[in-house]
Design a protein around this motif. Structure first.
Motif, PDB file in Angstrom:
ATOM      1  N   THR A   1       1.079  -0.513  12.134  1.00 18.74           N
ATOM      2  CA  THR A   1       0.740  -0.948  10.794  1.00 18.74           C
ATOM      3  C   THR A   1      -0.397  -0.398  10.091  1.00 18.74           C
ATOM      4  O   THR A   1      -0.587  -0.370   9.004  1.00 18.74           O
ATOM      5  CB  THR A   1       0.559  -2.573  10.767  1.00 18.74           C
ATOM      6  OG1 THR A   1      -0.575  -2.882  11.427  1.00 18.74           O
ATOM      7  CG2 THR A   1       1.566  -3.220  11.118  1.00 18.74           C
TER       8      THR A   1
ATOM      9  N   SER B   1      -4.340   0.625  -6.870  1.00 17.71           N
ATOM     10  CA  SER B   1      -2.709   0.420  -6.372  1.00 17.71           C
ATOM     11  C   SER B   1      -2.744   1.135  -4.972  1.00 17.71           C
ATOM     12  O   SER B   1      -1.688   0.763  -4.461  1.00 17.71           O
ATOM     13  CB  SER B   1      -1.711   0.805  -7.534  1.00 17.71           C
ATOM     14  OG  SER B   1      -1.875   2.099  -7.729  1.00 17.71           O
TER      15      SER B   1
ATOM     16  N   SER C   1      -3.419   1.499  -1.182  1.00 18.88           N
ATOM     17  CA  SER C   1      -3.694   0.760  -0.220  1.00 18.88           C
ATOM     18  C   SER C   1      -5.232   1.208   0.081  1.00 18.88           C
ATOM     19  O   SER C   1      -5.696   2.360   0.188  1.00 18.88           O
ATOM     20  CB  SER C   1      -2.987   0.823   1.207  1.00 18.88           C
ATOM     21  OG  SER C   1      -3.246   1.983   1.627  1.00 18.88           O
ATOM     22  N   GLN C   2      -6.025   0.164   0.844  1.00 23.49           N
ATOM     23  CA  GLN C   2      -7.357   0.306   1.008  1.00 23.49           C
ATOM     24  C   GLN C   2      -7.475   1.328   2.279  1.00 23.49           C
ATOM     25  O   GLN C   2      -8.419   2.140   2.297  1.00 23.49           O
ATOM     26  CB  GLN C   2      -8.141  -1.044   1.595  1.00 23.49           C
ATOM     27  CG  GLN C   2      -9.509  -0.949   1.986  1.00 23.49           C
ATOM     28  CD  GLN C   2      -9.889  -2.242   2.197  1.00 23.49           C
ATOM     29  OE1 GLN C   2      -9.422  -3.322   1.884  1.00 23.49           O
ATOM     30  NE2 GLN C   2     -11.299  -2.086   2.440  1.00 23.49           N
TER      31      GLN C   2
ATOM     32  N   ARG D   1      -7.159   4.867   0.686  1.00 20.95           N
ATOM     33  CA  ARG D   1      -8.313   5.255  -0.083  1.00 20.95           C
ATOM     34  C   ARG D   1      -9.569   5.577   0.960  1.00 20.95           C
ATOM     35  O   ARG D   1     -10.393   6.481   0.705  1.00 20.95           O
ATOM     36  CB  ARG D   1      -8.785   4.079  -1.049  1.00 20.95           C
ATOM     37  CG  ARG D   1      -7.805   4.200  -1.986  1.00 20.95           C
ATOM     38  CD  ARG D   1      -8.164   3.213  -3.367  1.00 20.95           C
ATOM     39  NE  ARG D   1      -7.755   1.790  -2.920  1.00 20.95           N
ATOM     40  CZ  ARG D   1      -8.395   0.814  -2.855  1.00 20.95           C
ATOM     41  NH1 ARG D   1      -9.746   1.009  -3.304  1.00 20.95           N
ATOM     42  NH2 ARG D   1      -8.258  -0.254  -2.515  1.00 20.95           N
TER      43      ARG D   1
ATOM     44  N   THR E   1      -2.676   2.502   8.380  1.00 15.54           N
ATOM     45  CA  THR E   1      -2.331   3.743   7.468  1.00 15.54           C
ATOM     46  C   THR E   1      -3.568   4.273   7.166  1.00 15.54           C
ATOM     47  O   THR E   1      -4.669   3.894   7.599  1.00 15.54           O
ATOM     48  CB  THR E   1      -1.756   3.321   6.061  1.00 15.54           C
ATOM     49  OG1 THR E   1      -2.492   2.519   5.388  1.00 15.54           O
ATOM     50  CG2 THR E   1      -0.492   2.385   6.294  1.00 15.54           C
TER      51      THR E   1
ATOM     52  N   GLU F   1       4.120   4.296   0.998  1.00 21.11           N
ATOM     53  CA  GLU F   1       3.141   4.329   1.991  1.00 21.11           C
ATOM     54  C   GLU F   1       3.734   3.974   3.293  1.00 21.11           C
ATOM     55  O   GLU F   1       3.095   3.253   4.054  1.00 21.11           O
ATOM     56  CB  GLU F   1       1.959   3.369   1.415  1.00 21.11           C
ATOM     57  CG  GLU F   1       1.283   3.729   0.293  1.00 21.11           C
ATOM     58  CD  GLU F   1       0.031   2.862  -0.094  1.00 21.11           C
ATOM     59  OE1 GLU F   1       0.389   1.626   0.287  1.00 21.11           O
ATOM     60  OE2 GLU F   1      -0.882   3.234  -0.813  1.00 21.11           O
TER      61      GLU F   1
END
Length: 219
Positions: A17, A59, A61-62, A65, A19, A125
């Motif tokens: 899960t 918007s 995903s953390q 980023r 990313t 994503e």
């Protein structure tokens, strides 16, 4: 294909899960074209400014980023394509965030220009994923794996085309190529008429450096 396949981060196997722009994973089987520097907007030619804009996009995903940092120097793990997808105020940007070592697609976004700012209007994503502009439409490619597939050999490849309608991307065609077949051929699949979810994104200023600042930095 639901229960049969699992599109995932192939570096860690199905069921992962996490990313982000990790540095491991096999080379992708689908190539992502970088846009021509002559036709691309200025931000597409400035990796640091583009990465900064993506990191400022709430918007996104953390994980993406946080991991969007240079691989070396000013070499960011991104690939871009540009084209007229949404009839905005300028060329649309397709931004692929990848891994550093091998270009594995981690996430794909489309940024639309409105009043001099960019707004994220599409996000995928679900790695491995690659986005590009194909004949005025958005193409999204996913490599597909069975649970027991070796990471270097995906079962197949799913390709989806989206067109811009009424302020959103709508799926207009979908196909699947089975790499395990003795003579692999692309097989069309049922197409959804529902619009793709649009990210909840505020318009972002590209924040390109001024020519004066660029000269000063070079010194």
């Amino acid at each position: 294909m639901g229960a049969l396949t699992c599109a995932c981060v192939v570096a860690t196997g199905c069921g992962a899960t996490e990313t982000g722009a990790r540095k491991e994973g096999p080379a992708p089987s689908a190539s992502v074209r970088r846009s021509s520097t002559a036709a691309a907007p200025a931000i597409a030619r400035d990796p640091r400014a583009l990465a900064t804009m993506v990191r400022r996009d709430s918007s996104v995903s953390q994980g993406v980023r946080e991991d969007l940092t240079p691989c070396a120097g000013n070499d960011y793990p991104m690939a871009t394509d540009t084209g007229d997808l949404t009839e905005g105020d300028g060329p649309d940007l397709v931004v692929n965030v990848t891994t550093c070592g091998d270009g594995l697609g981690v996430a794909a976004y489309v940024y639309r220009m409105v009043n001099g700012k960019y707004q994220n209007v599409f996000a995928d994503e679900r790695p491995p994923v690659y986005g590009s502009v194909e004949d005025g439409q958005l193409q999204i490619i996913h490599e597909v794996y069975k649970v027991d597939d070796p990471v270097s050999y995906p079962t197949g490849q799913e390709s989806v085309l989206y067109a811009w309608r009424d302020g959103r991307f709508v799926q207009v065609s979908r196909s699947y190529a089975d790499f395990g077949a003795s003579t692999p051929t692309v097989r069309p699949e049922p197409t959804s008429t529902d619009p793709a979810p649009r990210p909840d994104s505020d318009p972002l200023d590209p924040d390109l450096p001024t020519p004066t600042a660029s000269v000063a930095a070079a010194r």
